[in-house]
Scaffold this motif. Structure first.
Motif, PDB file in Angstrom:
ATOM      1  N   ALA A   1      -5.933  19.107 -29.311  1.00  0.00           N
ATOM      2  CA  ALA A   1      -5.104  19.202 -28.102  1.00  0.00           C
ATOM      3  C   ALA A   1      -6.018  19.306 -26.884  1.00  0.00           C
ATOM      4  O   ALA A   1      -6.966  20.096 -26.863  1.00  0.00           O
ATOM      5  N   GLY A   2      -5.765  18.513 -25.886  1.00  0.00           N
ATOM      6  CA  GLY A   2      -6.561  18.512 -24.662  1.00  0.00           C
ATOM      7  C   GLY A   2      -7.741  17.556 -24.694  1.00  0.00           C
ATOM      8  O   GLY A   2      -8.367  17.311 -23.672  1.00  0.00           O
ATOM      9  N   ASP A   3      -8.082  17.001 -25.847  1.00  0.00           N
ATOM     10  CA  ASP A   3      -9.166  16.033 -25.945  1.00  0.00           C
ATOM     11  C   ASP A   3      -8.673  14.718 -25.356  1.00  0.00           C
ATOM     12  O   ASP A   3      -7.566  14.280 -25.647  1.00  0.00           O
ATOM     13  N   THR A   4      -9.489  14.091 -24.520  1.00  0.00           N
ATOM     14  CA  THR A   4      -9.064  12.873 -23.819  1.00  0.00           C
ATOM     15  C   THR A   4      -9.106  11.620 -24.694  1.00  0.00           C
ATOM     16  O   THR A   4      -8.540  10.601 -24.333  1.00  0.00           O
ATOM     17  N   ARG A   5      -9.767  11.702 -25.839  1.00  0.00           N
ATOM     18  CA  ARG A   5      -9.864  10.535 -26.721  1.00  0.00           C
ATOM     19  C   ARG A   5      -8.568  10.361 -27.502  1.00  0.00           C
ATOM     20  O   ARG A   5      -7.843  11.317 -27.768  1.00  0.00           O
ATOM     21  N   SER A   6      -8.298   9.136 -27.903  1.00  0.00           N
ATOM     22  CA  SER A   6      -7.106   8.869 -28.710  1.00  0.00           C
ATOM     23  C   SER A   6      -7.334   9.362 -30.142  1.00  0.00           C
ATOM     24  O   SER A   6      -8.474   9.514 -30.583  1.00  0.00           O
TER      25      SER A   6
END
Length: 150
Positions: A127-132
């Motif tokens: 959660a919150g990671d910008t990667r898909s």
């Protein structure tokens, strides 16, 4: 002509920054006796000089790696997950030499060992990671390690 001089000055400055960073990384290592660490430092130190020779037209020292696509950063062309170099360093090498450097993989990738029966996004909360999710899971599948949360 002023643009040529400016370009050469920028390349020289980038090469110096990379060299200083490589020496700094070497100095910070525990004991400095790890063969893989010294190899990575040596390769990082060699890259700018090879690029400089290639820029000067030396046919004997052709740059190694994948030819870079015009207007596209190396980090947008090749997956450098687990590479200890910064994106800026990798892209500078590509700009200076015209070739994207081969990814350098350390002895052990950063992250958590991947459970073979579980995807990384099911194993760790990103959660919150910008990667898909697809990018995260692909890194896990390729390296065997789930990448750290960004």
């Amino acid at each position: 002509m002023p643009q040529t001089t400016l370009r050469l000055a920028r390349k020289a400055a980038a090469a110096m920054v990379i060299t200083v960073a490589a020496f700094g990384l070497t100095a910070c290592q525990d004991g400095g006796t790890d063969a893989s660490s010294s190899t990575a430092s040596a390769q990082a130190t060699k890259s700018p000089s090879n690029g400089t020779k290639a820029a000067q037209g030396s046919a004997d020292d052709a740059p190694a790696g994948t030819p870079s696509k015009s207007g596209t950063k190396c980090t947008d062309q090749i997956d450098y997950a687990g590479d200890t170099r910064s994106n800026a360093e990798i892209n500078t090498i590509g700009e200076d030499t015209g070739h994207c450097p081969a990814p350098e993989k350390g002895d052990k990738p950063k992250g958590t060992p991947k459970d073979p029966d579980t995807s990384c996004t099911d194993q760790i909360n990103y959660a919150g990671d910008t990667r898909s999710n697809a990018e995260i899971n692909t890194i896990g599948d390729k390296t065997g390690y789930c990448p750290p949360v960004r």
